[in-house]
Design a protein around this motif. Structure first.
Motif, PDB file in Angstrom:
ATOM      1  N   GLN A  63       0.832  -1.123   0.071  1.00  0.00           N
ATOM      2  CA  GLN A  63       0.032  -0.010   0.101  1.00  0.00           C
ATOM      3  C   GLN A  63       0.688   1.211  -0.179  1.00  0.00           C
ATOM      4  N   ALA A  64       2.149   1.160   0.806  1.00  0.00           N
ATOM      5  CA  ALA A  64       2.957   2.462   0.889  1.00  0.00           C
ATOM      6  C   ALA A  64       3.592   2.619  -0.569  1.00  0.00           C
ATOM      7  N   ALA A  65       3.954   1.513  -1.140  1.00  0.00           N
ATOM      8  CA  ALA A  65       4.662   1.718  -2.376  1.00  0.00           C
ATOM      9  C   ALA A  65       3.533   2.428  -3.435  1.00  0.00           C
ATOM     10  N   LYS A  66       2.201   1.781  -3.438  1.00  0.00           N
ATOM     11  CA  LYS A  66       1.222   2.483  -4.367  1.00  0.00           C
ATOM     12  C   LYS A  66       1.166   3.761  -4.143  1.00  0.00           C
ATOM     13  N   ILE A  67       1.165   4.278  -2.936  1.00  0.00           N
ATOM     14  CA  ILE A  67       1.002   5.830  -2.747  1.00  0.00           C
ATOM     15  C   ILE A  67       2.196   6.485  -3.161  1.00  0.00           C
ATOM     16  N   LEU A  68       3.285   5.891  -2.798  1.00  0.00           N
ATOM     17  CA  LEU A  68       4.559   6.810  -3.394  1.00  0.00           C
ATOM     18  C   LEU A  68       4.571   7.063  -5.005  1.00  0.00           C
ATOM     19  N   ILE A  69       4.126   5.845  -5.539  1.00  0.00           N
ATOM     20  CA  ILE A  69       4.326   5.786  -6.948  1.00  0.00           C
ATOM     21  C   ILE A  69       3.256   6.543  -7.557  1.00  0.00           C
ATOM     22  N   GLU A  70       1.816   6.476  -6.894  1.00  0.00           N
ATOM     23  CA  GLU A  70       0.756   7.225  -7.427  1.00  0.00           C
ATOM     24  C   GLU A  70       1.115   8.973  -7.382  1.00  0.00           C
ATOM     25  N   GLU A  71       1.708   9.196  -5.915  1.00  0.00           N
ATOM     26  CA  GLU A  71       1.892  10.596  -5.989  1.00  0.00           C
ATOM     27  C   GLU A  71       3.502  11.060  -6.688  1.00  0.00           C
ATOM     28  N   GLU A  72       4.059  10.191  -7.454  1.00  0.00           N
ATOM     29  CA  GLU A  72       5.161  10.375  -8.056  1.00  0.00           C
ATOM     30  C   GLU A  72       6.374  11.152  -7.347  1.00  0.00           C
ATOM     31  N   ILE A  73       6.477  10.414  -6.004  1.00  0.00           N
ATOM     32  CA  ILE A  73       7.582  10.706  -5.137  1.00  0.00           C
ATOM     33  C   ILE A  73       8.825  10.432  -5.665  1.00  0.00           C
ATOM     34  N   CYS A  74       8.989   9.014  -5.802  1.00  0.00           N
ATOM     35  CA  CYS A  74      10.150   8.094  -6.100  1.00  0.00           C
ATOM     36  C   CYS A  74       9.693   6.721  -6.440  1.00  0.00           C
ATOM     37  N   PRO A  75      10.696   6.064  -6.984  1.00  0.00           N
ATOM     38  CA  PRO A  75      10.637   4.468  -7.231  1.00  0.00           C
ATOM     39  C   PRO A  75      10.446   3.745  -6.131  1.00  0.00           C
ATOM     40  N   VAL A  76      10.138   2.714  -5.901  1.00  0.00           N
ATOM     41  CA  VAL A  76      10.153   1.604  -4.896  1.00  0.00           C
ATOM     42  C   VAL A  76      10.453   0.382  -5.519  1.00  0.00           C
ATOM     43  N   VAL A  77      11.437  -0.131  -4.628  1.00  0.00           N
ATOM     44  CA  VAL A  77      11.959  -1.629  -4.992  1.00  0.00           C
ATOM     45  C   VAL A  77      11.355  -2.353  -3.682  1.00  0.00           C
ATOM     46  N   LEU A  78      10.535  -3.383  -3.953  1.00  0.00           N
ATOM     47  CA  LEU A  78       9.880  -4.244  -2.893  1.00  0.00           C
ATOM     48  C   LEU A  78      10.881  -5.393  -2.330  1.00  0.00           C
ATOM     49  N   LEU A  79      10.738  -5.588  -1.250  1.00  0.00           N
ATOM     50  CA  LEU A  79      11.503  -6.898  -0.794  1.00  0.00           C
ATOM     51  C   LEU A  79      10.389  -7.539   0.000  1.00  0.00           C
ATOM     52  N   THR A  80      10.726  -9.050   0.021  1.00  0.00           N
ATOM     53  CA  THR A  80       9.709  -9.970   0.487  1.00  0.00           C
ATOM     54  C   THR A  80      10.563 -11.204   0.739  1.00  0.00           C
ATOM     55  N   ALA A  81       9.981 -11.993   1.705  1.00  0.00           N
ATOM     56  CA  ALA A  81      10.482 -13.369   1.922  1.00  0.00           C
ATOM     57  C   ALA A  81       9.600 -14.182   1.070  1.00  0.00           C
TER      58      ALA A  81
END
Length: 192
Positions: A63-81
């Protein structure tokens, strides 16, 4: 490269920060939940956010990544197990710029972040060019309309109408678009 590191596990966050510092990155901030990450990113504007998908709180990493991308703040690289197909599909649907599976391999982290930043910069440049082209097209339409007014009113050829607008622009030391708008406005007032 200025990186915001987001993971709810302090030890993992510490390891990520250490890897990034070894790669000459600047860790501008750290967060342990999505809400804090969004607020930090809005105020700091990092080059990239490295964020865990699953975190406690009101806003998870996705959800945080979606907000940052929609607001065009910066790119996001996700980490997951997790490397479930659903998570990968969901992350690509929101437009993340990278997806890394834990445990992170040191030699994969920096390239993933660098590629994300490069893609983001390219996308931003394309958006700016698109806006510029739209503006030029709108101006061109106005000039074309003004040429049409002059051609109809004074029985001019297209080339002469354009030269007339150009000459008026030079004489009045103003942009051609302003002259074109004046021509259109005066023709509309006369036809009232």
């Amino acid at each position: 490269m200025r990186v915001l590191v987001v993971d709810d596990e302090p030890i993992i966050r510490m390891d990520l920060v250490e890897i990034l510092l070894d790669k000459n990155c600047t860790v501008v901030a750290e967060a342990s939940d999505g809400k804090t990450a969004v607020n930090l990113a809005r105020s700091i504007i990092p080059d990239v956010v490295l964020m865990d998908i699953k975190m406690p709180g009101d806003i998870d990493g996705m959800q945080a990544a979606k907000i940052l991308i929609e607001e065009e703040i910066c790119p996001v690289v996700l980490l997951t197990a997790y490397h479930h197909a659903e998570l990968i599909e969901a992350s690509t649907a929101i437009g993340v710029f990278g997806y890394l599976v834990k445990p992170i391999k040191e030699d994969e982290l920096y390239p993933a972040l660098r590629v994300a930043v490069s893609k983001w910069e390219g996308m931003q440049k394309l958006k700016e060019e698109n806006v510029d082209l739209k503006n030029k097209l709108e101006k061109r339409k106005i000039i074309e309309k003004a040429k049409g007014v002059l051609m109809d009113k004074y029985d001019m050829k297209e080339k002469d109408a354009y030269r007339k607008i150009q000459k008026m622009s030079m004489e009045k030391r103003t942009d051609m678009i302003e002259i074109a708008k004046s021509i259109i406005l005066s023709s509309e007032l006369i036809s009232l």
